[in-house]
Design a protein around this motif. Structure first.
Motif, PDB file in Angstrom:
ATOM      1  N   LEU A   1      -1.307  72.951  26.182  1.00 34.73           N
ATOM      2  CA  LEU A   1      -2.710  73.100  25.803  1.00 34.73           C
ATOM      3  C   LEU A   1      -3.439  71.769  25.864  1.00 34.73           C
ATOM      4  O   LEU A   1      -4.616  71.711  26.264  1.00 34.73           O
ATOM      5  N   TYR A   2      -2.778  70.681  25.475  1.00 36.34           N
ATOM      6  CA  TYR A   2      -3.446  69.379  25.492  1.00 36.34           C
ATOM      7  C   TYR A   2      -3.707  68.917  26.922  1.00 36.34           C
ATOM      8  O   TYR A   2      -4.780  68.396  27.233  1.00 36.34           O
TER       9      TYR A   2
ATOM     10  N   THR B   1       5.488  74.019  17.953  1.00 34.38           N
ATOM     11  CA  THR B   1       4.170  73.569  18.405  1.00 34.38           C
ATOM     12  C   THR B   1       4.276  72.302  19.238  1.00 34.38           C
ATOM     13  O   THR B   1       3.700  72.203  20.337  1.00 34.38           O
ATOM     14  N   ILE B   2       5.016  71.322  18.733  1.00 31.49           N
ATOM     15  CA  ILE B   2       5.108  70.021  19.393  1.00 31.49           C
ATOM     16  C   ILE B   2       5.813  70.102  20.740  1.00 31.49           C
ATOM     17  O   ILE B   2       5.388  69.465  21.720  1.00 31.49           O
ATOM     18  N   PHE B   3       6.871  70.903  20.841  1.00 32.10           N
ATOM     19  CA  PHE B   3       7.686  70.892  22.057  1.00 32.10           C
ATOM     20  C   PHE B   3       7.390  72.033  23.032  1.00 32.10           C
ATOM     21  O   PHE B   3       7.744  71.933  24.209  1.00 32.10           O
ATOM     22  N   VAL B   4       6.754  73.088  22.580  1.00 32.54           N
ATOM     23  CA  VAL B   4       6.558  74.249  23.461  1.00 32.54           C
ATOM     24  C   VAL B   4       5.096  74.440  23.848  1.00 32.54           C
ATOM     25  O   VAL B   4       4.761  74.467  25.041  1.00 32.54           O
ATOM     26  N   TYR B   5       4.220  74.560  22.869  1.00 31.86           N
ATOM     27  CA  TYR B   5       2.843  74.972  23.156  1.00 31.86           C
ATOM     28  C   TYR B   5       1.872  73.797  23.326  1.00 31.86           C
ATOM     29  O   TYR B   5       1.054  73.787  24.255  1.00 31.86           O
ATOM     30  N   LEU B   6       1.925  72.823  22.409  1.00 32.57           N
ATOM     31  CA  LEU B   6       0.932  71.751  22.387  1.00 32.57           C
ATOM     32  C   LEU B   6       0.852  70.950  23.685  1.00 32.57           C
ATOM     33  O   LEU B   6      -0.255  70.648  24.160  1.00 32.57           O
ATOM     34  N   PRO B   7       1.979  70.551  24.322  1.00 26.63           N
ATOM     35  CA  PRO B   7       1.869  69.788  25.572  1.00 26.63           C
ATOM     36  C   PRO B   7       1.075  70.516  26.656  1.00 26.63           C
ATOM     37  O   PRO B   7       0.320  69.892  27.406  1.00 26.63           O
TER      38      PRO B   7
ATOM     39  N   LEU C   1      -2.007  62.825  23.403  1.00 24.82           N
ATOM     40  CA  LEU C   1      -1.043  63.857  23.027  1.00 24.82           C
ATOM     41  C   LEU C   1      -0.161  63.375  21.883  1.00 24.82           C
ATOM     42  O   LEU C   1       0.194  64.154  20.991  1.00 24.82           O
ATOM     43  N   LYS C   2       0.187  62.093  21.895  1.00 25.54           N
ATOM     44  CA  LYS C   2       0.999  61.538  20.810  1.00 25.54           C
ATOM     45  C   LYS C   2       0.282  61.678  19.477  1.00 25.54           C
ATOM     46  O   LYS C   2       0.886  62.035  18.457  1.00 25.54           O
ATOM     47  N   ASP C   3      -1.027  61.410  19.470  1.00 25.79           N
ATOM     48  CA  ASP C   3      -1.813  61.577  18.246  1.00 25.79           C
ATOM     49  C   ASP C   3      -1.816  63.036  17.797  1.00 25.79           C
ATOM     50  O   ASP C   3      -1.732  63.329  16.599  1.00 25.79           O
TER      51      ASP C   3
ATOM     52  N   VAL D   1      -6.374  74.719  17.257  1.00 27.24           N
ATOM     53  CA  VAL D   1      -6.183  74.028  18.534  1.00 27.24           C
ATOM     54  C   VAL D   1      -7.351  73.099  18.829  1.00 27.24           C
ATOM     55  O   VAL D   1      -7.176  71.989  19.344  1.00 27.24           O
ATOM     56  N   GLN D   2      -8.572  73.524  18.490  1.00 26.53           N
ATOM     57  CA  GLN D   2      -9.752  72.708  18.748  1.00 26.53           C
ATOM     58  C   GLN D   2      -9.617  71.335  18.098  1.00 26.53           C
ATOM     59  O   GLN D   2     -10.004  70.315  18.682  1.00 26.53           O
ATOM     60  N   LYS D   3      -9.073  71.289  16.888  1.00 20.74           N
ATOM     61  CA  LYS D   3      -8.916  70.012  16.191  1.00 20.74           C
ATOM     62  C   LYS D   3      -7.786  69.188  16.783  1.00 20.74           C
ATOM     63  O   LYS D   3      -7.900  67.962  16.921  1.00 20.74           O
ATOM     64  N   LEU D   4      -6.684  69.837  17.138  1.00 27.50           N
ATOM     65  CA  LEU D   4      -5.571  69.101  17.728  1.00 27.50           C
ATOM     66  C   LEU D   4      -5.963  68.470  19.068  1.00 27.50           C
ATOM     67  O   LEU D   4      -5.425  67.420  19.446  1.00 27.50           O
ATOM     68  N   LEU D   5      -6.901  69.087  19.773  1.00 25.93           N
ATOM     69  CA  LEU D   5      -7.319  68.550  21.066  1.00 25.93           C
ATOM     70  C   LEU D   5      -8.437  67.520  20.940  1.00 25.93           C
ATOM     71  O   LEU D   5      -8.870  66.956  21.951  1.00 25.93           O
TER      72      LEU D   5
END
Length: 578
Positions: A111-112, A103-109, A277-279, A268-272
């Motif tokens: 999507l954020y 999640t941290i290295f592939v998808y999240l960057p 992005l660090k948070d 994803v809604q909560k992560l965004l």
């Protein structure tokens, strides 16, 4: 330690202490919703209602993520599954470590940086609107199928503990959750999730400690689990029809939770909604740690229950007839005479269900609005009108899910059922997102038709399998049980004759743990074939739509206006060069 006698079904033992604790939790949840809905900014804009104005803090977001994934399916379904099939489910802790890194290295960057309200908006940016609408439809279907189960399980526990009719419990509790979710938006969801997770954690911890003490200590629990073959989870035999070995739990749950974390709007809604992005990355780490702790505790509870009933199985003696009644039965058996403890446990189970329901209703409303309703209404409506429409969608979806609860009463095997539902839609969704994030050559036709093929191919496997199981023609082999310690006579009930590896039926016996992986595989393979057989999309592929692991270094995306801040930075950058 001598095995306790179990001769009669435990009667409901809710005291006024228990009702006080249970009603107190619901009251505080409503107050939180009223506060965020009626004071301050009153959730008057769609951005604030869905994203908390992107000012949410890391810790409550992480706790909300854990709480929304720790439903009654975990608290009631996992211990019952461990009791019958062993502790292989605990291998999910290794899966969660991999999920966090991916999640941290592939998808999240990706999507954020896209700064999207609906996660499926990414598929429109990367491919086209048709692909986005199809993915949103899959998500909506998965939620409508999943949420009635989430509601039903804690209602079943409450009915068992109090004797109140299940049909009366369900609408009242759902109404409370729909109320605070409707008026309070994401902020109410996050803070009620944090409260409810605290209650859930207290309930799980109390039951675990009391259970270990009642069974003669942890060493006794461990020894009985070994003797009963409940700890054979490092079984490396590769058999795709088994659900109790290393490969099923580790591989299957890894793909399931990668999909749930990175393609589900509820996560994803909560992560965004955090500022940076660090948070978001820190929230993912805390979420993974919290999930590991709760999943481990749930597995241990299953082992503790087995230690207590290892020589007098409550299913064989007809004290309970459903797996999901096992934990409430156990709590009333062990702690029914402790004032307030039953209330704490039921409050914890309901807290888990409410937090999951509220989080998914909130994100479901956002997805339906962004991807369907907004296309049918004028573009110049006010922000308050948008917020009111979102709230109306929550009420409608909540009412539908409440009604569907009564259709799920007769279904058994809740954990396999939920994993099957999630895999049915989660596998194709993960395949579509992965095609966009990790493949430069994938085009809109490949993603769309790959998703169609993935859901169709998987449905042809899942639906017949569930039908055969419902007819008693197939079953999941359980671990050995015993009634040698029972001191009364009972009549044993035998199930319908089962059909074992008979020709094509072996295909339908593939473990439900692999459904997400199969849907992902079908979508990826067919999607890549279609992409290579058709011409590339005409639109320019921007590097920020690809994962950092495959981005070309030094390539700059011109005219990248995903946000106002990006546009201003780009203008400033170009001005400095003049």
């Amino acid at each position: 330690m001598d095995q306790p006698e179990h001769t009669t079904m435990i009667a409901p033992t809710f005291s006024w202490y228990d009702y006080l604790i249970f009603s107190g939790m619901l009251t505080v949840s409503v107050i939180i919703g009223i506060y965020f809905g009626c004071f301050g900014s009153k959730q008057s804009t769609a951005n604030e209602y869905l994203m908390g104005s992107k000012k949410m803090h890391v810790f409550p977001i992480a706790m909300s993520l854990v709480a929304s994934h720790i439903s009654g399916v975990t608290l009631l379904g996992v211990p019952a599954d461990v009791y019958k099939f062993g502790a292989a489910y605990w291998l999910c802790v290794f899966a969660l470590i991999i999920v966090s890194f991916v999640t941290i290295f592939v998808y999240l960057p990706v999507l954020y940086q896209a700064q999207i309200t609906s996660v499926y908006e990414y598929l429109e940016k990367r491919f086209d609107q048709k692909t986005r609408v199809f993915s949103s439809f899959l998500f909506a279907v998965s939620q409508i199928l999943f949420l009635p189960v989430v509601i039903y399980i804690p209602a079943l526990a409450f009915a068992a503990a109090t004797g109140i009719n299940l049909h009366l419990v369900t609408p009242v509790i759902c109404a409370v959750c729909i109320f605070y979710t409707t008026i309070g938006g994401l902020k109410a969801v996050v803070w009620t999730d944090t409260l409810q997770f605290t209650v859930t954690l207290g309930a799980v911890t109390t039951v675990l400690v009391l259970g270990i003490k009642a069974t003669g200590g942890f060493s006794n629990v461990w020894q009985k689990a070994v003797d009963g073959k409940r700890l054979d989870f490092f079984d490396f035999e590769f058999d795709v029809t088994r659900s109790d070995n290393f490969w099923a739990a580790f591989i299957g749950l890894t793909f399931l939770w990668i999909s749930q974390t990175n393609t589900s709007q509820s996560c994803v809604q909560k992560l965004l909604s955090v500022p940076t992005l660090k948070d978001a990355k820190f929230a993912t780490i805390y979420y993974g740690i919290g999930m590991i702790l709760v999943k481990t505790a749930s597995v241990l509870i299953g082992l503790v229950i087995y230690a207590r009933y290892s020589i007098c199985d409550p299913f064989e003696t007809h004290k309970i007839i459903r797996k999901d009644q096992l934990l409430p039965f156990y709590v009333l058996d062990v702690a029914g005479k402790v004032p307030g403890l039953s209330g704490l446990f039921i409050a914890g189970v309901f807290s888990a269900g409410l937090s999951t329901l509220s989080a998914h209703l909130n994100c479901l409303s956002g997805t339906i609005y962004e991807d369907f309703v907004s296309k049918l209404i004028p573009k110049d409506i006010t922000e308050r009108t948008k917020s009111n429409i979102l709230k109306l969608i929550v009420v409608i979806c909540g009412a539908i899910c409440t009604l569907l609860v009564f259709l799920f009463e007769r279904l058994g095997g809740i954990l396999p059922l939920v994993i099957s539902f999630q895999g049915l839609t989660g596998g194709p969704l993960l395949g579509m997102f992965t095609l966009g994030i990790l493949s430069r050559r994938a085009n809109s036709k490949g993603a769309f038709y790959g998703g169609i093929f993935g859901i169709t191919g998987l449905a042809c496997l899942v639906i017949p399998a569930k039908y055969l199981q419902s007819q008693g023609m197939m079953h999941i082999p359980a671990k050995p049980i015993s009634t040698d310690g029972c001191n009364f006579n009972f009549t044993k009930i035998y199930s319908n004759q089962t059909i074992e590896n008979d020709g094509l039926l072996k295909l339908f016996k593939i473990s439900y743990y692999y459904y997400t992986l199969l849907g992902f595989f079908f979508t990826m393979i067919f999607g890549l074939i279609v992409s290579y057989c058709t011409k590339e999309d005409e639109r320019t592929l921007h590097e920020n739509l690809l994962s950092p692991v495959i981005q070309r270094k030094g390539v700059r995306n011109e005219n990248n206006y995903n946000t106002v801040e990006n546009a201003l930075n780009l203008v400033t950058y170009n001005s400095d060069k003049l």
